[in-house]
Design a protein around this motif. Structure first.
Motif, PDB file in Angstrom:
ATOM      1  N   GLY A 172       0.807  -1.219   0.000  1.00  0.00           N
ATOM      2  CA  GLY A 172       0.000   0.000   0.000  1.00  0.00           C
ATOM      3  C   GLY A 172       0.838   1.264   0.000  1.00  0.00           C
ATOM      4  N   PRO A 173       1.688   1.463   1.034  1.00  0.00           N
ATOM      5  CA  PRO A 173       2.518   2.681   1.065  1.00  0.00           C
ATOM      6  C   PRO A 173       3.455   2.820  -0.126  1.00  0.00           C
ATOM      7  N   VAL A 174       4.083   1.727  -0.526  1.00  0.00           N
ATOM      8  CA  VAL A 174       5.067   1.809  -1.604  1.00  0.00           C
ATOM      9  C   VAL A 174       4.399   2.123  -2.938  1.00  0.00           C
ATOM     10  N   MET A 175       3.309   1.454  -3.259  1.00  0.00           N
ATOM     11  CA  MET A 175       2.659   1.678  -4.543  1.00  0.00           C
ATOM     12  C   MET A 175       2.014   3.062  -4.625  1.00  0.00           C
TER      13      MET A 175
ATOM     14  N   VAL B 125      15.063   2.808  -1.499  1.00  0.00           N
ATOM     15  CA  VAL B 125      16.130   2.843  -0.490  1.00  0.00           C
ATOM     16  C   VAL B 125      15.554   3.123   0.896  1.00  0.00           C
ATOM     17  N   LEU B 126      14.692   4.127   0.972  1.00  0.00           N
ATOM     18  CA  LEU B 126      14.094   4.472   2.265  1.00  0.00           C
ATOM     19  C   LEU B 126      13.188   3.366   2.775  1.00  0.00           C
ATOM     20  N   ASP B 127      12.571   2.620   1.862  1.00  0.00           N
ATOM     21  CA  ASP B 127      11.688   1.531   2.279  1.00  0.00           C
ATOM     22  C   ASP B 127      12.432   0.531   3.150  1.00  0.00           C
ATOM     23  N   TYR B 128      13.658   0.218   2.770  1.00  0.00           N
ATOM     24  CA  TYR B 128      14.446  -0.725   3.575  1.00  0.00           C
ATOM     25  C   TYR B 128      14.753  -0.159   4.957  1.00  0.00           C
ATOM     26  N   PHE B 129      15.260   1.063   4.979  1.00  0.00           N
ATOM     27  CA  PHE B 129      15.695   1.628   6.255  1.00  0.00           C
ATOM     28  C   PHE B 129      14.516   1.951   7.174  1.00  0.00           C
TER      29      PHE B 129
END
Length: 250
Positions: free
Chosen positions: A91-94, A240-244
Motif C-alpha cells: 500500500g505505502p510503496v505503490m 532505499v528508504l523503504d528498507y531503512f
C-alpha cells in the motif's frame, strides 16, 4: 569521487531547501488558499487512480497466493497474507510510486518552467521567498493527503482480495472468513507503521522534486530533463528508504 561530491551536494542542497522552507512555517495559516489548492491537486485528483491501482494489487496478490496456499490447505490464511502485505508494504510503496510519477513530475515541471522563464527570479527580486509560496504549501499538503490516500488504498486492496477469494471458484473463500483471518493477526501498529512509511515517502518525494525544479539551469529543453531526474530520483529514494524505514519500524 566527482559523482560522490555531486550526490552529497544535492543532499546538502535539499536539506537547505527544507530548512529555508520551515523558517516560513508561521506564514502557513495565511497561505490557506495555496494549501487547499495543493491538497486538491495532490489528493483529490490522485484518488481515482489510487483506488484502481490498489484494488487490483490486492486482487492479484490474493489470486497468486490463493492458488499456492490451496495446495497446502492453508487458504484460510489468505486474508492475513493480503492484509499484512498491503498495509505494511504494498500500500505505502505503490501509492508513493504513483505520487512520484503523477504529482512529483508535475511539481518538477511547474517549478522548472518557472525557473527557466525567470518567474522564480522575479519573486526573489520582489523580496518574496520562493520557499514560502512554492515549497511550503506543497510540503504541508503532502503530509495531510499522503496518509489519507494510503489508508483508502489499503482498504481498496483488502476488498480487492476479498472479492477475488469469494468469486474465484478454485479458492472459494467467503468474505467473512477472509476478513476474520485479516482481523485475527492485524494490529493497530501495523496500520500506523504503514501510514508512517507513506508520510516519509511523500515528504521526500515533494522535497526532492521541488529542489530539482528550482535548480533547473538552461533553456526549455532542460525542463524535460529535470522532470526525468526528479521522477527517477524519487523512485530510487522510495526503494532505499523503504528498507531503512522498515528496519527502523521493526
Amino acid at each position: 569521487m566527482k559523482q560522490l561530491n555531486l550526490i552529497l551536494g544535492h543532499i546538502g542542497g535539499t536539506l537547505l531547501l527544507l530548512v529555508r522552507s520551515l523558517k516560513h512555517l508561521p506564514t502557513l495559516p495565511r497561505q490557506w488558499g495555496r494549501f487547499i489548492e495543493q491538497c486538491y491537486l495532490i489528493g483529490y485528483t490522485s484518488l481515482p487512480i489510487v483506488t484502481i491501482l490498489t484494488f487490483f494489487i490486492g486482487s492479484v496478490l490474493a489470486l497468486q497466493s490463493g492458488y499456492s496456499m490451496e495446495n497446502f490447505g492453508a487458504k484460510q490464511f489468505i486474508g492475513t497474507l493480503v492484509g499484512l502485505s498491503v498495509v505494511r508494504e504494498l500500500g505505502p510503496v505503490m501509492v508513493a510510486i504513483l505520487i512520484a510519477g503523477r504529482v512529483g513530475s508535475a511539481i518538477a515541471a511547474e517549478l522548472a518552467s518557472m525557473k527557466v522563464y525567470q518567474e522564480v527570479d522575479a519573486l526573489v527580486t520582489m523580496n518574496i521567498p520562493p520557499e514560502r509560496i512554492l515549497v511550503l504549501p506543497r510540503l504541508a499538503a503532502i503530509l495531510v493527503m499522503m496518509p489519507a490516500l494510503t489508508l483508502i488504498g489499503i482498504v481498496c486492496g483488502w476488498y480487492g482480495g476479498a472479492i477475488v477469494c469469494q468469486y474465484t471458484h478454485i479458492i472459494s473463500l467467503d468474505s467473512e472468513a477472509y476478513f476474520a483471518a485479516l482481523k485475527a493477526y492485524m494490529k493497530t501498529g501495523d496500520v500506523i507503521d504503514g501510514l508512517l512509511k507513506a508520510e516519509v515517502f511523500g515528504f521526500v518525494i515533494v522535497l526532492v522534486c521541488c529542489y530539482i525544479g528550482l535548480n533547473t539551469r538552461g533553456g526549455p529543453r532542460e525542463i524535460g530533463a529535470s522532470v526525468t531526474k526528479a521522477v527517477v530520483s524519487s523512485l530510487i529514494l522510495i526503494l532505499v528508504l523503504d528498507y531503512f524505514v522498515t528496519k527502523a519500524l521493526l
